[in-house]
Design a protein around this motif. Structure first.
Motif, PDB file in Angstrom:
ATOM      1  N   ARG A  32       0.803  -1.221   0.000  1.00 30.34           N
ATOM      2  CA  ARG A  32       0.000   0.000   0.000  1.00 30.34           C
ATOM      3  C   ARG A  32       0.834   1.269   0.000  1.00 30.34           C
ATOM      4  N   THR A  33       1.983   1.239   0.672  1.00 27.81           N
ATOM      5  CA  THR A  33       2.707   2.488   0.907  1.00 27.81           C
ATOM      6  C   THR A  33       4.081   2.547   0.255  1.00 27.81           C
ATOM      7  N   GLY A  34       4.651   1.422  -0.115  1.00 25.78           N
ATOM      8  CA  GLY A  34       5.963   1.430  -0.736  1.00 25.78           C
ATOM      9  C   GLY A  34       7.025   0.778   0.132  1.00 25.78           C
ATOM     10  N   PHE A  35       8.224   0.658  -0.453  1.00 22.35           N
ATOM     11  CA  PHE A  35       9.282  -0.108   0.205  1.00 22.35           C
ATOM     12  C   PHE A  35       9.825   0.581   1.448  1.00 22.35           C
ATOM     13  N   ARG A  36       9.882   1.915   1.475  1.00 19.49           N
ATOM     14  CA  ARG A  36      10.470   2.605   2.627  1.00 19.49           C
ATOM     15  C   ARG A  36       9.727   2.270   3.911  1.00 19.49           C
ATOM     16  N   VAL A  37       8.400   2.314   3.855  1.00 22.16           N
ATOM     17  CA  VAL A  37       7.603   2.002   5.036  1.00 22.16           C
ATOM     18  C   VAL A  37       7.715   0.517   5.368  1.00 22.16           C
ATOM     19  N   GLY A  38       7.632  -0.332   4.349  1.00 21.41           N
ATOM     20  CA  GLY A  38       7.750  -1.767   4.586  1.00 21.41           C
ATOM     21  C   GLY A  38       9.110  -2.143   5.155  1.00 21.41           C
ATOM     22  N   ALA A  39      10.177  -1.503   4.662  1.00 20.49           N
ATOM     23  CA  ALA A  39      11.517  -1.794   5.165  1.00 20.49           C
ATOM     24  C   ALA A  39      11.662  -1.341   6.612  1.00 20.49           C
ATOM     25  N   GLY A 108      -2.059   6.074  11.312  1.00 16.01           N
ATOM     26  CA  GLY A 108      -1.776   4.731  10.839  1.00 16.01           C
ATOM     27  C   GLY A 108      -0.289   4.476  10.788  1.00 16.01           C
ATOM     28  N   LEU A 109       0.085   3.471   9.997  1.00 16.89           N
ATOM     29  CA  LEU A 109       1.482   3.072   9.891  1.00 16.89           C
ATOM     30  C   LEU A 109       2.066   3.502   8.556  1.00 16.89           C
ATOM     31  N   ASP A 110       1.657   4.664   8.051  1.00 19.99           N
ATOM     32  CA  ASP A 110       2.028   5.075   6.704  1.00 19.99           C
ATOM     33  C   ASP A 110       3.327   5.858   6.621  1.00 19.99           C
ATOM     34  N   THR A 111       4.083   5.963   7.706  1.00 20.95           N
ATOM     35  CA  THR A 111       5.398   6.589   7.662  1.00 20.95           C
ATOM     36  C   THR A 111       6.423   5.601   8.214  1.00 20.95           C
ATOM     37  N   PRO A 112       7.682   5.715   7.796  1.00 18.77           N
ATOM     38  CA  PRO A 112       8.705   4.778   8.286  1.00 18.77           C
ATOM     39  C   PRO A 112       8.831   4.765   9.803  1.00 18.77           C
ATOM     40  N   VAL A 113       8.777   5.935  10.442  1.00 21.62           N
ATOM     41  CA  VAL A 113       8.948   5.986  11.901  1.00 21.62           C
ATOM     42  C   VAL A 113       7.799   5.289  12.599  1.00 21.62           C
ATOM     43  N   ARG A 114       6.569   5.563  12.175  1.00 23.61           N
ATOM     44  CA  ARG A 114       5.410   4.907  12.788  1.00 23.61           C
ATOM     45  C   ARG A 114       5.441   3.408  12.563  1.00 23.61           C
ATOM     46  N   ALA A 115       5.802   3.006  11.346  1.00 24.87           N
ATOM     47  CA  ALA A 115       5.843   1.577  11.040  1.00 24.87           C
ATOM     48  C   ALA A 115       6.891   0.872  11.896  1.00 24.87           C
ATOM     49  N   PHE A 116       8.075   1.482  12.025  1.00 27.52           N
ATOM     50  CA  PHE A 116       9.146   0.859  12.810  1.00 27.52           C
ATOM     51  C   PHE A 116       8.740   0.706  14.276  1.00 27.52           C
ATOM     52  N   THR A 117       8.254   1.789  14.878  1.00 26.99           N
ATOM     53  CA  THR A 117       7.946   1.739  16.313  1.00 26.99           C
ATOM     54  C   THR A 117       6.771   0.813  16.598  1.00 26.99           C
ATOM     55  N   ALA A 118       5.747   0.841  15.748  1.00 25.59           N
ATOM     56  CA  ALA A 118       4.573   0.003  15.984  1.00 25.59           C
ATOM     57  C   ALA A 118       4.906  -1.474  15.840  1.00 25.59           C
ATOM     58  N   ILE A 119       5.643  -1.834  14.798  1.00 26.51           N
ATOM     59  CA  ILE A 119       5.975  -3.237  14.578  1.00 26.51           C
ATOM     60  C   ILE A 119       6.985  -3.719  15.609  1.00 26.51           C
ATOM     61  N   THR A 189      -6.113  -5.931  -1.906  1.00 25.74           N
ATOM     62  CA  THR A 189      -4.921  -6.339  -1.160  1.00 25.74           C
ATOM     63  C   THR A 189      -5.035  -5.981   0.311  1.00 25.74           C
ATOM     64  N   ALA A 190      -5.492  -4.755   0.595  1.00 31.67           N
ATOM     65  CA  ALA A 190      -5.622  -4.301   1.982  1.00 31.67           C
ATOM     66  C   ALA A 190      -6.653  -5.127   2.738  1.00 31.67           C
ATOM     67  N   LEU A 191      -7.785  -5.412   2.102  1.00 36.50           N
ATOM     68  CA  LEU A 191      -8.829  -6.201   2.765  1.00 36.50           C
ATOM     69  C   LEU A 191      -8.375  -7.634   3.009  1.00 36.50           C
ATOM     70  N   LEU A 192      -7.671  -8.208   2.032  1.00 37.35           N
ATOM     71  CA  LEU A 192      -7.168  -9.570   2.204  1.00 37.35           C
ATOM     72  C   LEU A 192      -6.147  -9.624   3.341  1.00 37.35           C
ATOM     73  N   SER A 193      -5.261  -8.633   3.377  1.00 33.40           N
ATOM     74  CA  SER A 193      -4.275  -8.562   4.447  1.00 33.40           C
ATOM     75  C   SER A 193      -4.949  -8.442   5.806  1.00 33.40           C
ATOM     76  N   SER A 194      -5.960  -7.575   5.903  1.00 32.68           N
ATOM     77  CA  SER A 194      -6.671  -7.384   7.172  1.00 32.68           C
ATOM     78  C   SER A 194      -7.371  -8.663   7.606  1.00 32.68           C
ATOM     79  N   ALA A 195      -7.980  -9.368   6.650  1.00 36.61           N
ATOM     80  CA  ALA A 195      -8.678 -10.610   6.985  1.00 36.61           C
ATOM     81  C   ALA A 195      -7.713 -11.665   7.513  1.00 36.61           C
ATOM     82  N   ILE A 196      -6.542 -11.770   6.883  1.00 39.56           N
ATOM     83  CA  ILE A 196      -5.566 -12.768   7.329  1.00 39.56           C
ATOM     84  C   ILE A 196      -5.024 -12.406   8.705  1.00 39.56           C
ATOM     85  N   ILE A 197      -4.760 -11.112   8.927  1.00 38.40           N
ATOM     86  CA  ILE A 197      -4.253 -10.672  10.233  1.00 38.40           C
ATOM     87  C   ILE A 197      -5.271 -10.947  11.313  1.00 38.40           C
ATOM     88  N   ALA A 198      -6.552 -10.670  11.040  1.00 37.16           N
ATOM     89  CA  ALA A 198      -7.601 -10.934  12.016  1.00 37.16           C
ATOM     90  C   ALA A 198      -7.691 -12.423  12.329  1.00 37.16           C
TER      91      ALA A 198
END
Length: 208
Positions: A32-39, A108-119, A189-198
């Protein structure tokens, strides 16, 4: 190459490779957001794995025994966080589309800093990780030697193994995101991801 470092690599891949809720979350974030956030999210997992490897190398059975009584509450907290993330991801997928400028700065987790700290925080909620590393420390005996240097090499190996695997997952999510360039594809993709996480959050509760 040091035996302790190799043992750390094996341990890191052992805990990282099984696909769970965190891997699905990283995959969906990257799509959804790109490699920087995912990384950034991937490195959050690796940091938690490295920290737990260090705790296990220094504390071993004592740490695992201390965490055991908290396994149930931590499992509930982790499942609750996963369900919240799944719900938030589904809500963002289903809400009306907004202009790109308006979307900047949203929560949400749409920035690298938020994604890193939350995960990082979510991964640290998993007591099974430190128990896993503690069991490996106790079981490997004198493999790779002992002492602070061996412990450091073990932790480094575990961190690098976890980081490399999670970055592969983030890269895969980025490729999926590029393939699904349309709004509908990203929504699916987002809905499938959410369903699997749930589903994995519910499985986490039932595993207790």
């Amino acid at each position: 190459m040091s035996g302790a470092f190799l043992a750390g690599l094996v341990a890191g891949y052992g805990v990282a490779i099984p696909v769970g809720a965190i891997a699905i979350l990283i995959l969906g974030l990257s799509a959804r957001t790109g490699f920087r956030v995912g990384a950034a999210a991937a490195l959050g997992v690796a940091a938690a794995d490295g920290l737990y490897a260090a705790v296990a190398a220094l504390g071993g059975a004592a740490v695992a025994g201390w965490l055991a009584p908290f396994g149930g509450p931590l499992r509930w907290v982790a499942a609750g966080v996963l369900l919240a993330l799944a719900g938030h991801g589904a809500w963002r997928a289903l809400r009306p589309a907004v202009p790109a400028r308006a979307a900047v700065g949203r929560g949400g987790l749409d920035t690298p800093v938020r994604a890193f700290t939350a995960i990082l925080a979510l991964t640290l909620l998993n007591p099974a990780t430190v128990v896993y590393f503690a069991a490996l420390i106790l079981g490997r005996g004198e493999v790779g030697g002992s002492g602070p240097r061996a412990a450091l090499l073990f932790v480094l190996g575990a961190f690098l193994a976890s980081a490399s695997w999670q970055l592969v997952i983030a890269g895969g999510g980025t490729l999926i995101g590029r393939a699904l360039t349309g709004a509908r594809g990203r929504r699916v993709t987002a809905l499938l991801s959410s369903a699997i996480i749930a589903a994995l959050a519910v499985a986490t509760l039932l595993s207790g």
